[in-house]
Structure formats: structure tokens, C-alpha cells
Design an enzyme around this catalytic site. Structure first.
Site, PDB file in Angstrom:
ATOM      1  CB  ILE A  15      68.396  69.716 139.368  1.00  0.00           C
ATOM      2  CG1 ILE A  15      69.780  69.977 140.006  1.00  0.00           C
ATOM      3  CG2 ILE A  15      67.317  69.682 140.457  1.00  0.00           C
ATOM      4  CD1 ILE A  15      69.913  71.315 140.714  1.00  0.00           C
ATOM      5  CG  LEU A  42      69.662  67.633 123.466  1.00  0.00           C
ATOM      6  CD1 LEU A  42      69.389  66.811 122.210  1.00  0.00           C
ATOM      7  CD2 LEU A  42      70.111  66.695 124.598  1.00  0.00           C
ATOM      8  CB  THR A  80      71.206  79.106 142.681  1.00  0.00           C
ATOM      9  OG1 THR A  80      72.388  79.013 143.473  1.00  0.00           O
ATOM     10  CG2 THR A  80      71.314  80.384 141.854  1.00  0.00           C
ATOM     11  CG  ASP A  81      72.938  78.497 147.839  1.00  0.00           C
ATOM     12  OD1 ASP A  81      73.502  78.595 146.735  1.00  0.00           O
ATOM     13  OD2 ASP A  81      73.314  77.691 148.727  1.00  0.00           O
ATOM     14  CD  GLU A  82      76.665  79.879 143.262  1.00  0.00           C
ATOM     15  OE1 GLU A  82      77.160  80.779 142.569  1.00  0.00           O
ATOM     16  OE2 GLU A  82      77.126  78.730 143.330  1.00  0.00           O
ATOM     17  CE1 TYR A 115      73.981  79.575 137.720  1.00  0.00           C
ATOM     18  CE2 TYR A 115      75.032  79.766 139.861  1.00  0.00           C
ATOM     19  CZ  TYR A 115      74.030  79.265 139.064  1.00  0.00           C
ATOM     20  OH  TYR A 115      73.070  78.447 139.609  1.00  0.00           O
ATOM     21  CB  ALA A 116      75.489  84.625 141.476  1.00  0.00           C
ATOM     22  CE  LYS A 156      69.153  80.105 138.104  1.00  0.00           C
ATOM     23  NZ  LYS A 156      68.243  79.370 137.182  1.00  0.00           N
ATOM     24  NE  ARG A 158      84.393  79.051 141.232  1.00  0.00           N
ATOM     25  CZ  ARG A 158      83.412  78.213 141.589  1.00  0.00           C
ATOM     26  NH1 ARG A 158      82.557  78.565 142.555  1.00  0.00           N
ATOM     27  NH2 ARG A 158      83.267  77.037 141.014  1.00  0.00           N
ATOM     28  N   GLY A 180      86.847  86.194 142.915  1.00  0.00           N
ATOM     29  CA  GLY A 180      85.592  86.599 143.574  1.00  0.00           C
ATOM     30  C   GLY A 180      84.905  85.448 144.285  1.00  0.00           C
TER      31      GLY A 180
HETATM   32  O1  DAU Z   1      74.913  76.858 145.683  1.00  0.00           O
HETATM   33  C1  DAU Z   1      74.187  76.411 144.561  1.00  0.00           C
HETATM   34  C2  DAU Z   1      75.119  76.403 143.402  1.00  0.00           C
HETATM   35  O2  DAU Z   1      76.054  75.391 143.634  1.00  0.00           O
HETATM   36  C3  DAU Z   1      74.427  76.218 142.072  1.00  0.00           C
HETATM   37  O3  DAU Z   1      73.595  77.309 141.812  1.00  0.00           O
HETATM   38  C4  DAU Z   1      75.459  76.125 140.962  1.00  0.00           C
HETATM   39  O4  DAU Z   1      74.847  75.864 139.736  1.00  0.00           O
HETATM   40  C5  DAU Z   1      76.450  75.050 141.290  1.00  0.00           C
HETATM   41  O5  DAU Z   1      77.465  75.044 140.309  1.00  0.00           O
HETATM   42  C6  DAU Z   1      77.043  75.246 142.664  1.00  0.00           C
HETATM   43  O6  DAU Z   1      77.957  76.345 142.695  1.00  0.00           O
HETATM   44  P1  DAU Z   1      79.396  76.237 143.369  1.00  0.00           P
HETATM   45  O7  DAU Z   1      80.300  77.209 142.714  1.00  0.00           O
HETATM   46  O8  DAU Z   1      79.302  76.269 144.841  1.00  0.00           O
HETATM   47  O9  DAU Z   1      79.738  74.713 142.926  1.00  0.00           O
HETATM   48  P2  DAU Z   1      81.065  74.010 142.428  1.00  0.00           P
HETATM   49  O10 DAU Z   1      80.809  72.550 142.440  1.00  0.00           O
HETATM   50  O11 DAU Z   1      81.603  74.614 141.189  1.00  0.00           O
HETATM   51  O12 DAU Z   1      82.080  74.344 143.599  1.00  0.00           O
HETATM   52  C7  DAU Z   1      81.815  73.971 144.930  1.00  0.00           C
HETATM   53  C8  DAU Z   1      82.951  74.506 145.769  1.00  0.00           C
HETATM   54  O13 DAU Z   1      84.147  73.790 145.410  1.00  0.00           O
HETATM   55  C9  DAU Z   1      83.267  75.977 145.520  1.00  0.00           C
HETATM   56  O14 DAU Z   1      83.689  76.574 146.736  1.00  0.00           O
HETATM   57  C10 DAU Z   1      84.432  75.936 144.549  1.00  0.00           C
HETATM   58  C11 DAU Z   1      85.156  74.670 144.936  1.00  0.00           C
HETATM   59  N1  DAU Z   1      85.856  73.976 143.817  1.00  0.00           N
HETATM   60  C12 DAU Z   1      85.142  73.679 142.701  1.00  0.00           C
HETATM   61  C13 DAU Z   1      85.736  73.065 141.624  1.00  0.00           C
HETATM   62  C14 DAU Z   1      84.953  72.750 140.375  1.00  0.00           C
HETATM   63  C15 DAU Z   1      87.189  73.608 143.938  1.00  0.00           C
HETATM   64  O15 DAU Z   1      87.834  73.843 144.986  1.00  0.00           O
HETATM   65  N2  DAU Z   1      87.797  72.998 142.862  1.00  0.00           N
HETATM   66  C16 DAU Z   1      87.126  72.721 141.705  1.00  0.00           C
HETATM   67  O16 DAU Z   1      87.742  72.177 140.760  1.00  0.00           O
END
Ligand code: DAU
Length: 337
Positions: free
Chosen positions: A15, A38, A127-129, A151-152, A155, A275, A277
Site C-alpha cells: 500500500i 527492506l 486496519t479494520d482488524e 497482528y491485530a 496494530k 487459521r 482464532g
Molecule cells: O482487513 C484488513 C487486513 O486484511 C489487513 O490489515 C491485513 O494486513 C491483511 O493481511 C488482511 O488480513 P486477512 O487475514 O483478512 O487477509 P489474508 O489475505 O491473509 O486472508 C484473507 C482471507 O482469506 C482470510 O479469511 C483468510 C483466508 N485465507 C488466506 C490465505 C492466505 C485462506 O483461506 N487461505 C490462505 O492461504
């Protein structure tokens, strides 16, 4: 001639680099210094198209290092915009400490620099998290933070310091809380770039649990525009939600990515252990940012198709990433699922 000088921390990440490209493209009077450590997700290639601009300057360093931060501030900046963060939930579950260092301690070091140098504005990209998951309805800026992953929580720790500095020292701070962001140059650990690149490689995609978790998607250019808008028009001490208004279950989104890459659902999807939690749903009320004059412009269907086309065209960008240290991470993260 640049009249405004902005320090963009984490400006080589996903971003942050979109913000740097946008600002140098659309604001002639702004000069940008990027401070970036980096670490694995920071990539100079993300700003290659603007790195030759005389208004661009780069300093390598960690936001938790006060000496480096002072060097980056140099003889003064008008604003700091803090994108620097550890951001991946799954990594925070494996290794929470790095998150506390950058997201909590790093934020503190930047806030101290703002006080010491009398910097006119500080914007914390959040973040919304931090609101935790919302089973129904939407999160507003007045809601309490209720983070549920390391993480959340880090933040939220950063956000609480930012707001406390405003209360205690009248530090001129702003916070934006964005929803799930997608677009070009996103490190392929997050759902969209991981799934798109796996699909382009003919690999399966690991869907966590039942895939019915809900995320609200925002294009990275809209997110970057929202941050610039809040920096220029927001009221110090305030939080602004930046939501995309594109809620999808993960499985709906996966289906769409499979369609756009021309693969078959049954051959591509692998349901894996959830995942720990796992937040079921995020949803933001972005009315406050909209009343300030910001709104997302990128239509989700077009944005997604363009993003897939970008990854298709830019194998030179993602293949080296996926063949390096990423491989060990992927094994560590997914082998036992
Ligand atoms: O909501 C804002 C947040 O969105 C940001 O603050 C974070 O930095 C960003 O990583 C993101 O968090 P999420 O955990 O929602 O994003 P992620 O892309 O890791 O996962 C999106 C959804 O997809 C989540 O429900 C977990 C699921 N997922 C993710 C991965 C990487 C899967 O099902 N399989 C996967 O391999």
C-alpha cells in the site's frame, strides 16, 4: 518546485508504494522521502517507475531505530505517513515478536520524532482488524477495539498510542483503518496474490476452513487515495474507516479468481485446516471518510480482472519472490495443514 515534504515509512511495501506512486504522479508540489527497512515484503521494484523523480529520496532503515528516523526526517518534513508494519496474520501466529517491535515500538519511535521535530501531521495507516470480527452490522470509528490475533493486537496497540499522544501532548495525528486491500505489487502471501499466482502456476489454492469467512475488498489505488485525502482534509485526533463496500465470502472470491485464470474449481481448491482464532467477518462503515469527500472509484469486477491481468503480465515481479525465501515460509505455513 516541491513545497511540501512527506516522509513515507514502509513506502516500498504494497500500500505504501501505491501511495508513493500516486502522490508523485498527482501532486507536483510534494517531495517524498521513503524510509523502509527492506524486510521480506519491501521491494524497490514497487517504485521503479518513480524512483528517478528528483522529488523522490530513499533511506533504508527501521522505524524502531530513532537515529535512522531522524536521518530520514533530515532538515524537516511536514508530515509522516506510517505504512511500515508487519501485516500478515498467519505470520503473526508463527512469530508475534516482530509485530510488537514494528507495529507497537516502531509507532512509538515515530510519535516521539513527531514531537521532537514539531512535525505538523502524523497519519497512522491501520486496519479494520483492530475492531475484531463483526458477526453482523458494521464497525464504526466509535466502536471499541477488540483485536483477536497477535497482528491485530499489535496494530491496535499502535493505534492506542497514537490516540493517547493526541490526548496527552496534542500531537496532530490521524488514523485510517482500511479493509482488505488488493491490486498490483501485493506480496504473494495474502489471499488474492497467493491464489492468483498459484492458479497461474497450475497449483492448488489452500482455502481455510469452510471458506465462508467474509472480507470487504478495497482496491489499493482507492486505499492510497483515501489515505492522501485524510492526510490533507482530516481532523487531527480522528479515525477514518476506509472500506471498499465489496463484501464476499472467501469461496465466492476464490471461484471468481478461478474463472479469471481459466482453471477448474474441483481441480484447484484444497480445503485445509482453518487459521487459529480466524475472524469470521469484517465490515466497515466508511460514512465518515465519505463525508470528507473520499469514495472508492474502482469497480470490484474490473479491479479484480485487471489485477489478474497484472499478475499474468508481471511474472518478472512475482516469480523471483516465490522462488526465494518464500518457499520456506510456504512450507512452514501450509505443510501441516
Ligand atoms: O482487513 C484488513 C487486513 O486484511 C489487513 O490489515 C491485513 O494486513 C491483511 O493481511 C488482511 O488480513 P486477512 O487475514 O483478512 O487477509 P489474508 O489475505 O491473509 O486472508 C484473507 C482471507 O482469506 C482470510 O479469511 C483468510 C483466508 N485465507 C488466506 C490465505 C492466505 C485462506 O483461506 N487461505 C490462505 O492461504
Amino acid at each position: 518546485m516541491a513545497q511540501r515534504r512527506w516522509l513515507v515509512t514502509g513506502g516500498l511495501g504494497f500500500i505504501g508504494s501505491a501511495f508513493v506512486r500516486l502522490v508523485l504522479r498527482e501532486r507536483d508540489d510534494v517531495a517524498v522521502t521513503v524510509l523502509d527497512a527492506l524486510t521480506y515484503a519491501g521491494n524497490p521494484a514497487n517504485v521503479a517507475e518513480v524512483a528517478g523523480d528528483p522529488r523522490y529520496r530513499f533511506v533504508q532503515g527501521d522505524i524502531a531505530d530513532a537515529v535512522r528516523v531522524d536521518e530520514a526526517v533530515g532538515d524537516g518534513v511536514d508530515a509522516i505517513v506510517n505504512f511500515a508494519a508487519e501485516t500478515h496474520v498467519d505470520r503473526s501466529i508463527l512469530d508475534p515478536e516482530a509485530f510488537i517491535r514494528t507495529d507497537v515500538l516502531g509507532t512509538h519511535v515515530l510519535l516521539e520524532a513527531v514531537r521532537r521535530h514539531g512535525i505538523a501531521r502524523y497519519l497512522q495507516v491501520s486496519t479494520d482488524e483492530v475492531y475484531g470480527h463483526v458477526e453482523s452490522g458494521v464497525s464504526t470509528e466509535a466502536d471499541p477495539v477488540c483485536p483477536r490475533s497477535p497482528y491485530a493486537a499489535s496494530k491496535a496497540g499502535g493505534d492506542l498510542q497514537v490516540l493517547a499522544y493526541h490526548t496527552t501532548y496534542e500531537t496532530p495525528v490521524l488514523i485510517t483503518r482500511g479493509s482488505n486491500t488488493y491490486g498490483p505489487y501485493q506480496y504473494p502471501e495474502k489471499l488474492i496474490p497467493l491464489f492468483v499466482t498459484n492458479l497461474l502456476e497450475g497449483e492448488q489454492v489452500p482455502v481455510y476452513g469452510d471458506g465462508l469467512q467474509v472480507r470487504d475488498w478495497l482496491h489499493v489505488d482507492d486505499h492510497a487515495r483515501g489515505i492522501a485525502h485524510v492526510l490533507e482534509h482530516g481532523t487531527p485526533g480522528h479515525v477514518y474507516n476506509l472500506g471498499g463496500g465489496n463484501s464476499r465470502t472467501n469461496i465466492e472470491l476464490t471461484r471468481e479468481l478461478i474463472r479469471l485464470t481459466g482453471r477448474s474449481f474441483d481441480e484447484s481448491v484444497r480445503y485445509v485446516t482453518d487459521r487459529p482464532g480466524h475472524d469470521r467477518r469484517y465490515a466497515l462503515d466508511a460514512t465518515k471518510a465519505r463525508s470528507l469527500g473520499w469514495f472508492p472509484r474502482v469497480d470490484f469486477a474490473n479491479g479484480l480482472a485487471d489485477t489478474v491481468a497484472w499478475y499474468r503480465a508481471r511474472e518478472d515481479w512475482w516469480r523471483p519472490i516465490k522462488s526465494g525465501a518464500f518457499r520456506d515460509y510456504y512450507r512452514r505455513q501450509y505443510a501441516l495443514r
